[in-house]
Design an enzyme around this catalytic site. Structure first.
Site, PDB file in Angstrom:
ATOM      1  N   GLU A 193       0.821  -1.210   0.000  1.00  5.75           N
ATOM      2  CA  GLU A 193       0.000   0.000   0.000  1.00  5.75           C
ATOM      3  C   GLU A 193       0.856   1.262   0.000  1.00  5.75           C
ATOM      4  O   GLU A 193       0.363   2.359   0.271  1.00  5.75           O
ATOM      5  CB  GLU A 193      -0.970   0.002   1.190  1.00  5.75           C
ATOM      6  CG  GLU A 193      -1.966  -1.147   1.111  1.00  5.75           C
ATOM      7  CD  GLU A 193      -3.090  -1.044   2.122  1.00  5.75           C
ATOM      8  OE1 GLU A 193      -3.270   0.011   2.745  1.00  5.75           O
ATOM      9  OE2 GLU A 193      -3.801  -2.054   2.288  1.00  5.75           O
ATOM     10  N   LYS A 321     -15.832  -1.485   3.030  1.00  2.74           N
ATOM     11  CA  LYS A 321     -15.141  -1.813   1.775  1.00  2.74           C
ATOM     12  C   LYS A 321     -16.189  -2.417   0.850  1.00  2.74           C
ATOM     13  O   LYS A 321     -16.643  -3.546   1.088  1.00  2.74           O
ATOM     14  CB  LYS A 321     -14.050  -2.852   2.035  1.00  2.74           C
ATOM     15  CG  LYS A 321     -12.862  -2.393   2.863  1.00  2.74           C
ATOM     16  CD  LYS A 321     -12.005  -3.600   3.257  1.00  2.74           C
ATOM     17  CE  LYS A 321     -10.614  -3.218   3.715  1.00  2.74           C
ATOM     18  NZ  LYS A 321      -9.880  -4.402   4.265  1.00  2.74           N
TER      19      LYS A 321
HETATM   20  P1  PGA Z   1      -6.546  -6.000   2.425  1.00  2.00           P
HETATM   21  O1  PGA Z   1      -5.965  -5.058   3.557  1.00  2.00           O
HETATM   22  O2  PGA Z   1      -7.095  -5.162   1.355  1.00  2.00           O
HETATM   23  O3  PGA Z   1      -5.332  -6.812   1.993  1.00  2.00           O
HETATM   24  O4  PGA Z   1      -7.587  -6.860   3.078  1.00  2.00           O
HETATM   25  C1  PGA Z   1      -6.532  -3.838   3.911  1.00  2.00           C
HETATM   26  C2  PGA Z   1      -6.964  -3.835   5.353  1.00  2.00           C
HETATM   27  O5  PGA Z   1      -6.771  -4.848   6.063  1.00  2.00           O
HETATM   28  O6  PGA Z   1      -7.529  -2.848   5.824  1.00  2.00           O
HETATM   29 ZN    ZN Z   2      -7.783  -4.137   7.941  1.00  2.13          ZN
END
Ligand code: PGA
Ligand code: ZN
Length: 409
Positions: A193, A321
């Protein structure tokens, strides 16, 4: 009318160089487009993505056939159709990646038909404010081959007066953190990220280094710039114990709880995500009881953006998400349910992202007070921070941030 005249998907590539799904929903004269992101530390309860080529075929075949002629303005009807046609509890027939790309593309198309920016289309005439950015400084866990056990060391700026000012400050902290690593002789690179590749002897050293970076950048730790953690503890939970590989030891939930309580006293931590494994509800409940009044406790893998799973006794905040649940409508339903239960929310990106900036518009348009899209490098991250700057400018530019001091007092 804003009838859907065509739906089309193609295979494109994400920030990890992996194939993903881009969908377009076409109305008369306008179109909307969106790309599905992908997680690496996914929760077991998430909707299931399929291989990108299979998901693309599903959009161009059955999903297209079902949506032709449907009015794109009725997002809930479009999403209900996608959910019913898929027919599985985890979107595994068409793929959550196929469904979320189409759902978001439809939302973009209806905003385009209304000739409004997406955030304004969602907010209507309601007054909105900019979300408080939560920005990763070091990446770890599944995003850095387990180089440290904690997945994200992040910062928020309780002392900043605007979205733009938060980013100014965070840029300073990000570069100060890199300079400290370089000075130690560490190899400088970034994790998935965009956060610095961690080089610490213990998980706690990352906290001490982050406080050092905040001070080096000229800010007061806590008052100006505070710390948030995403522990993503499911990743190191096996056989009922928490295995800290970096420190070569394994802890019981009680021992991990005690470690976090000590960290809360020793460091200016204001938010902690997935501190225990997604199915260790007993530990989450105990921690929220002990620390929930003084710190934000966030459920990501724990709640997977599913309104039905929300429980304020387990955590006081939910990560939103869209691809965890699959549609715009269900993501909004989770935010509505969180508000009903007195919980907070954070709109979040995934570790596998693209130039798609839809989530920034969701955060502003739905009045979610926090936004987390990764670190302060790599264009799939910067595209989103920069979109926030454009929206803040459109809003008039000042005193538009949610009162971060109130959020993180
Ligand atoms: P991921 O990580 O997109 O790999 O699940 C992001 C998070 O855990 O917030
Ligand atoms: Zn997370």
């Amino acid at each position: 009318m804003a009838r859907i005249v065509d739906v089309h998907a193609r295979r494109v590539w994400d920030s990890r160089g992996r194939p993903t799904v881009e969908a377009e929903v076409i109305l008369k004269g306008v179109r909307g487009r969106a790309i599905a992101p992908a997680g690496a530390s996914t929760g077991a309860g998430e909707a299931k993505a399929l291989a990108a080529d299979v998901a693309v075929r599903n959009v161009n075949g059955p999903i297209r056939a079902a949506l032709l002629g449907v009015d794109a303005r009725f997002q809930d009807a479009v999403d209900a159709k996608l959910i019913a046609l898929d027919g599985t509890p985890d979107k595994s027939r068409f793929g959550a990646n196929a469904i979320v790309a189409v759902s978001l593309a439809c939302l973009h198309a209806s905003a385009a038909a209304a000739k409004r920016p997406l955030w304004r289309h969602l907010a209507g005439e309601r007054r909105v404010a900019m979300p408080v950015p939560q920005v990763q400084i070091y990446g770890g866990g599944a995003h850095a081959r387990g180089r440290v056990d904690i997945q994200d060391y992040l910062v928020v700026c309780p002392g900043a007066g605007s979205f733009a000012e938060s980013l100014e400050w965070i840029a300073e902290v990000y570069h100060a953190a890199g300079a400290r690593l370089a000075k130690k002789g560490a190899q400088l690179g970034v994790a998935d990220e965009g956060g610095w590749w961690p080089s610490f002897k213990s998980n706690e050293e990352g906290l001490a280094e982050l406080v050092g970076a905040i001070s080096d950048a000229g800010f007061e730790p806590g008052a100006d710039v505070a710390i948030a953690l995403d522990v993503a503890a499911t990743q190191f939970y096996r056989g009922g114990r928490y295995h800290l590989a970096l420190e070569n030891r394994s802890l019981t939930a009680e021992q991990l709880h005690a470690m976090f309580m000590r960290w809360l006293d020793a460091y200016p931590i204001v938010s902690i995500e997935d501190p225990f494994a997604e199915d260790d509800h007993e530990a989450m409940r105990a921690f929220t009881r002990a620390a929930g009044a003084r710190v934000q406790i966030v459920g990501d893998d724990l709640f997977v953006t599913d309104a039905a799973r929300l429980d304020p006794e387990l955590a006081n905040t939910v990560l939103l998400k869209p691809n965890q649940i699959g549609t715009v409508t269900e993501t909004l339903a989770c935010w509505d349910a969180a508000q009903d239960k007195g919980m907070r929310a954070i709109v979040s990106a995934r570790s596998g992202e693209t130039e798609d900036v839809s989530i920034v518009h969701l955060a502003v348009g739905w009045s979610v007070a926090q936004l987390k899209v990764g670190s302060f490098s790599r264009s799939e991250r910067m595209a989103k921070w920069n979109e926030g700057l454009r929206i803040e400018e459109a809003l008039g530019g000042k005193a538009l941030l949610y009162p971060a001091r109130k959020l993180f007092k």
